[in-house]
Scaffold this active site. Structure first.
Site, PDB file in Angstrom:
ATOM      1  N   LEU A   1       0.890  -1.166   0.000  1.00 41.30           N
ATOM      2  CA  LEU A   1       0.000   0.000   0.000  1.00 41.30           C
ATOM      3  C   LEU A   1       0.924   1.210   0.000  1.00 41.30           C
ATOM      4  CD1 LEU A   1      -3.024   0.530   2.387  1.00 41.30           C
ATOM      5  CD2 LEU A   1      -1.408   2.348   1.940  1.00 41.30           C
ATOM      6  N   GLU A   2       0.736   2.092  -0.968  1.00 38.83           N
ATOM      7  CA  GLU A   2       1.639   3.233  -1.069  1.00 38.83           C
ATOM      8  C   GLU A   2       0.899   4.553  -1.015  1.00 38.83           C
ATOM      9  OE1 GLU A   2       5.722   1.996  -3.395  1.00 38.83           O
ATOM     10  OE2 GLU A   2       4.396   3.327  -4.464  1.00 38.83           O
TER      11      GLU A   2
ATOM     12  N   HIS B   1       1.295  -4.658 -16.731  1.00 36.87           N
ATOM     13  CA  HIS B   1       0.781  -4.603 -15.350  1.00 36.87           C
ATOM     14  C   HIS B   1       1.823  -4.153 -14.329  1.00 36.87           C
ATOM     15  CE1 HIS B   1       3.073  -8.117 -14.363  1.00 36.87           C
ATOM     16  NE2 HIS B   1       2.462  -8.312 -13.213  1.00 36.87           N
TER      17      HIS B   1
END
Lengths: 480, 136
Positions: free
Chosen positions: A208-209, A403
């Site tokens: 999670l950034e 991706h």
């Protein structure tokens, strides 16, 4: 370095290469890469895996490899293939073990300046609220009925329970609910494995950034996506956890048991497939879709925890809006024009993002005029990208874009080459604060172990399968 | 040597050795858990029995390693040692594994699945060798 592919891989045009149809191949292999990335792709078995895809029954037009392709199981990671529904097949290894691994992006009404001074507090709060790491355990307890609903109805369950808003559902691929889902096709073992993991980040390359919009390349599209220069955004990258992994493993074995005569002849067993019109093929579509619903609920619960964390740190007037949520390990029923006729096919995307262009009916109303948002995360601590889907992707790649950065160095080598302290120090030099469940895992995900994501993006943009909208720069990372 | 790690771009690959099939299975389990942490540091606080049957040795090894991952995810089990293992010629396995709750240790990664990719069990001069790739 000379490889066995030097002779066979021919340049078609700028950034597009081809392996012509020969032997068992039903279609050619097309590789969307620069010369430099192609050289990297040639060094492992990924092109052979692209050829193996081309030999599968019912494959349409071409076997596709993205610029971030590397060796996977069965299909290469970065592989795309579409199959006929009558004489084609469905392949668990063509989707990947982490079913509906994907990315979502949230905008905030905060600027980089407002967050900078509080980044440590924010990351630490997120770290406390979002369970991460090996076998991380959920804080939400599910009843049997809840669990069935998660699997069969995806985000509709989250809305009912107050974990999602109506807008969230509108801004999610498939509205976070695959209609083909059938929870009864998921084994009790897979259910048990995933039960305590809903709403957890996991480990490996998931993260999670907190990022800010560093540069905008298309003002109009960026505005429609709600992106403004220097505004803070949140990127969440995770999948369907143990439930998805077990579902893929379960069906690889079921296929081996039922179609042993096919599987024994395959160049690798992870290429195992079931005919699309068989009961087992239909069962896997139901199970895979249910696991995909779990994946969307997982990212939604993490979104819920993220919103709470922002409120804790910045007060109640903080608004986090979901821009979009994209899956990059999935198979979908989609319609394409093939040989002049409209036809429904099953598109496998294994490490590839859907890229629907303007006007596509599957895109939420607000974006329909411009194309769907595409998010391509970099490796930990490097830039991530927002692209927009194109019509060209529909003809070239069954509406698919890359991706991610794609690994180029083994974990083993990365552990030898980088140290935990050195990696954290390097990230801090770039003003990126990292908090990880395991400090030992940091070296394996060091930016130097990955290809350059910017180059992957340039190719997508040049070829036209995804156009650049904005580049995002990380400020803080929560890592599993 | 019990096992060694081999180069693999995206994931982890290892080769495990043994004078018999039983030992190859034991060393494969150790190789897999040592990707995540250090089995030698893990205390003996939990015991599990594993019973499996498969159609050949490769599939039996895949099932055995997957069973251990299942215990990791559902019982928080981290391996210290395989204390008993018996594998019949009919591909039936009975094993006893001991270890501790993984939360008491610093684990660095997650293993998603054991793959069939490149998996083989071969006869060598000294016994047997198994090659396994796990998806991380």
């Amino acid at each position: 370095m000379a490889t066995k592919w030097d002779e066979k891989v021919k340049k078609v045009k700028e950034d597009i290469y081809q392996v012509a149809k020969e032997g068992c191949m039903n279609v050619p292999v097309k590789i969307f890469a620069s010369e430099k990335l192609l050289e990297k792709i040639k060094t492992d078995d990924s092109i052979q895996q692209g050829v193996n895809m081309a030999c599968m029954p019912g494959i349409q037009k071409q076997s596709i490899m993205m610029s971030d392709a590397h060796q996977g199981y069965g299909f290469p990671v970065g592989g795309v293939a579409a199959f006929d529904l009558e004489n084609g097949c469905i392949s668990p290894g063509g989707i990947g073990f982490d079913i509906n691994c994907g990315v979502r992006l949230l905008t905030t009404n905060l600027t980089k300046k407002e967050v900078e001074g509080k980044i440590k507090e924010l990351i630490n709060t997120l770290f406390d609220n979002v369970p991460s790491g090996v076998g991380s355990e959920a804080t939400i307890r599910l009843s049997d009925e809840d669990y069935e609903e998660v699997l069969n109805h995806g985000l509709d369950w989250c809305l009912k329970e107050g974990y999602a808003t109506k807008e969230d559902i509108d801004h999610c691929e498939e509205n976070g609910h695959m209609k083909t889902a059938d929870a009864s096709k998921i084994s009790p073992r897979a259910k048990k494995r995933g039960r305590g993991q809903l709403g957890t980040l996991g480990a490996g390359n998931h993260f999670l950034e907190i990022q800010f919009v560093e540069e905008i390349f298309n003002d109009e599209v960026a505005k429609s996506f709600g992106l403004e220069k220097d505004n803070v955004v949140v990127l969440i990258h995770t999948g369907s956890r143990g439930l998805g992994h077990q579902t893929c493993s379960d069906y690889l074995k079921k296929i081996e048991d039922e179609y042993s005569e096919i599987v024994d002849k395959l160049p690798e067993k992870d290429l195992a497939y079931a005919p699309m019109n068989s009961q087992l093929g239909k069962d896997y579509l139901g199970a895979m879709s249910a696991a995909a619903n779990y994946g969307w609920c997982n990212r939604q619960l993490i979104t819920h925890f993220t919103r709470k964390s922002f409120e804790n740190v910045f007060g109640e007037n903080i608004k986090l809006n979901l821009v979009y949520d994209v899956a990059h390990n999935i198979a979908k029923l989609e319609e394409y024009e093939i040989d002049g006729k409209k036809k429904e096919v099953l598109v496998h995307r294994k490490g590839a993002t859907r890229s629907f262009g303007p006007g596509h009916k599957e895109i939420p109303g607000v974006y329909r005029g411009i194309g769907q948002p595409i998010f391509i995360p970099g490796s930990m601590g490097t830039s991530s990208w927002v692209l927009v889907g194109t019509d060209k992707a529909m003809n070239e790649t069954f509406s698919s874009a890359p991706h991610g950065a794609g690994r180029m160095m083994s974990r083993h080598e990365a552990n030898k080459r980088f140290t935990t302290e050195g990696t954290i120090r390097d990230l801090e030099k770039h003003k990126i604060y990292v908090k990880a469940a395991s400090t030992r895992g940091i070296t394996e995900e060091a930016p130097g172990a990955y290809k350059d994501v910017d180059e992957v993006i340039e190719i997508a943009d040049t070829v036209g399968i995804g156009k650049k909208v904005a580049r995002l720069k990380p400020m803080g990372v929560v890592k599993g | 040597m019990k096992y060694k790690y081999l180069e693999h771009t995206a994931d982890a690959k290892f080769q495990a050795f043994g004078s018999g099939i039983d030992e190859v299975f034991t060393n494969s389990a150790l190789a897999m858990f040592n990707i995540l942490g250090k089995t030698s540091e893990v205390k003996i606080k939990k015991t599990y029995k594993i019973k499996l049957k498969a159609r050949n040795y490769e599939r039996l090894l895949l099932d055995f390693l997957e069973e251990l991952l299942f215990l990791l995810d559902t019982e928080d089990f981290f391996l210290h040692e395989v204390i008993k293992i018996k594998i019949s010629k009919k591909f039936e396995l009975e094993a006893v594994v001991v270890g501790d709750d993984y939360k008491n240790y610093d684990l660095k990664s997650d293993i998603k699945a054991v793959t069939y990719s490149d998996m083989k069990i071969e006869k060598t001069k000294k016994g047997y060798a198994a090659t396994v790739v796990v998806d991380i």
